[in-house]
Design an enzyme around this catalytic site. Structure first.
Site, PDB file in Angstrom:
ATOM      1  N   CYS A 150      26.282  -3.241 -29.820  1.00 29.01           N
ATOM      2  CA  CYS A 150      26.565  -1.827 -30.014  1.00 29.01           C
ATOM      3  C   CYS A 150      25.275  -1.037 -29.827  1.00 29.01           C
ATOM      4  CB  CYS A 150      27.086  -1.620 -31.428  1.00 29.01           C
ATOM      5  SG  CYS A 150      27.551   0.072 -31.780  1.00 29.01           S
ATOM      6  N   LYS A 184      26.784 -12.714 -33.281  1.00 33.26           N
ATOM      7  CA  LYS A 184      27.347 -12.821 -31.934  1.00 33.26           C
ATOM      8  C   LYS A 184      26.402 -12.130 -30.961  1.00 33.26           C
ATOM      9  CE  LYS A 184      31.430 -12.605 -29.133  1.00 33.26           C
ATOM     10  NZ  LYS A 184      32.869 -12.419 -29.142  1.00 33.26           N
ATOM     11  N   ILE A 210      29.084 -16.278 -25.301  1.00 37.06           N
ATOM     12  CA  ILE A 210      28.548 -14.972 -24.965  1.00 37.06           C
ATOM     13  C   ILE A 210      29.624 -13.902 -25.181  1.00 37.06           C
ATOM     14  CG2 ILE A 210      26.907 -15.848 -23.307  1.00 37.06           C
ATOM     15  CD1 ILE A 210      28.686 -15.025 -21.020  1.00 37.06           C
ATOM     16  N   GLY A 240      36.409 -13.871 -18.740  1.00 36.67           N
ATOM     17  CA  GLY A 240      37.262 -14.728 -17.915  1.00 36.67           C
ATOM     18  C   GLY A 240      36.452 -15.745 -17.126  1.00 36.67           C
ATOM     19  N   GLY A 267      34.985 -17.795 -20.567  1.00 41.69           N
ATOM     20  CA  GLY A 267      35.750 -18.343 -19.444  1.00 41.69           C
ATOM     21  C   GLY A 267      36.405 -19.682 -19.696  1.00 41.69           C
TER      22      GLY A 267
END
Ligand code: RRO
Length: 307
Positions: A150, A184, A210, A240, A267
């Site tokens: 953020c 994170k 990630i 993805g 992914g």
């Protein structure tokens, strides 16, 4: 006693003092468990796909999120610019937390609960620390994950992109809870391993990575220098299969540089992808975008990893 013997399950693992039935969890914001319960009913608890459930990101104040469009299909993935729509801390604690803890109590193995990890985000260290302190007071919350992707309200830089700023923020949060604190990490930084080391120095219990890679798309049908951006938020985050190899490289770099347990994601579509992240040094794996396509995929991956 080994993890398996203590928990009574061959696949069970210990993570920051918590027991997980297997190594597969969800990425924050990629599986709405309460919406899924409305669709799947009691079957969701019977066949809950994740060994721990990570909430979507909660902020202090309620947010409506970004204007539409919020999604763009990219080659091998998607860009999202959801913009954190959520009920705010008070709404989460009063409305979602009781429902989530009821669901997770039904979903746990052998009469136990699936641990709940609450993901929080703030635009200052103080905001994040207040969110962490509020989570600390709730027994239903097993662990807290800090979303540090953020922008800082003063500098405009992502809090998690600057190791010094990250260390200060994590230190402030560490003082407010004894629950496991997971940071994170953002991939949108010069040296993700340096950021992981900063989180470790500040007292984090684990890191996860990630988050999505910053990306954008231009609106079809517009031309020249006035081409409009497609996403209502301007830019978004790519997830993805397209980011799988980036995730693998970053997880390997982080795992080599810190002692902390690492949650790897990016992914993952099959057990082989999860296995790659574990072999690169992750202790747990999170499934994200693929759950939109197949909400049961995490169960299959967990089963295949255990067999
Ligand atoms: O809400 C979002 O747009 C969002 C968040 Br908080 C995040 O951490 N990662 C992402 O890709 N989207």
């Amino acid at each position: 006693m080994s993890a398996a013997a203590e928990s009574g399950s061959a696949a069970a693992v210990e993570f920051c003092g918590l027991w997980f039935a297997h190594r597969v969890i969800n990425g924050s914001g990629t599986f709405d468990a309460l919406a899924a319960r409305r669709v799947f009913g009691a079957a969701l608890a019977r066949e809950f796909p994740f060994a721990a459930y990570v909430s979507k990101t909660i902020t202090l104040q309620r947010r409506d999120g970004n204007p539409a469009p919020r999604l763009w299909e990219a080659a091998g993935g998607m860009i999202n610019s959801i913009g954190l729509p959520n009920k705010g801390l008070d709404g989460y604690l009063a409305e979602d937390l009781p429902q989530l803890s009821e669901l997770l109590a039904e979903a746990g193995p052998d009469g136990g609960s699936v641990p709940l990890i609450t993901n929080v985000m703030g635009s200052t260290g103080e905001e994040l620390a207040r969110l962490v302190a509020a989570c600390d007071e709730r027994a239903e919350i097993a662990a807290v994950e800090l979303n540090v992707s953020c922008p800082n309200v003063k500098t405009g830089l992502d809090i998690g992109a600057d190791p010094k700023q990250l260390e200060q923020v994590v230190r402030a949060c560490r003082e407010r809870t004894r629950k496991p604190l997971i940071v994170k990490l953002t991939p949108n930084t010069a040296d993700v391993a340096l950021c992981a080391q900063a989180a470790e120095a500040a007292g984090a219990d684990a890191v996860s990575l990630i988050n999505t890679l910053r990306a954008m798309a231009l609106a079809p049908g517009t031309t020249g220098s006035s081409r409009a951006r497609w996403l209502g938020g301007g830019t978004g985050g790519l997830s993805g299969p397209a980011i799988r190899v980036v995730a693998l490289a970053q997880v390997a770099a982080v795992a080599a540089r810190v002692e902390l347990p690492v949650i790897g994601m990016g992914g993952v579509q099959r057990a082989g992808h999860a296995r790659d992240l574990l072999d690169a040094g992750a202790s747990l794996v999170a499934v994200g975008s693929e759950s939109f396509r197949d909400p049961t995929i995490a169960s299959r991956i967990a089963r295949e990893l255990s067999s």
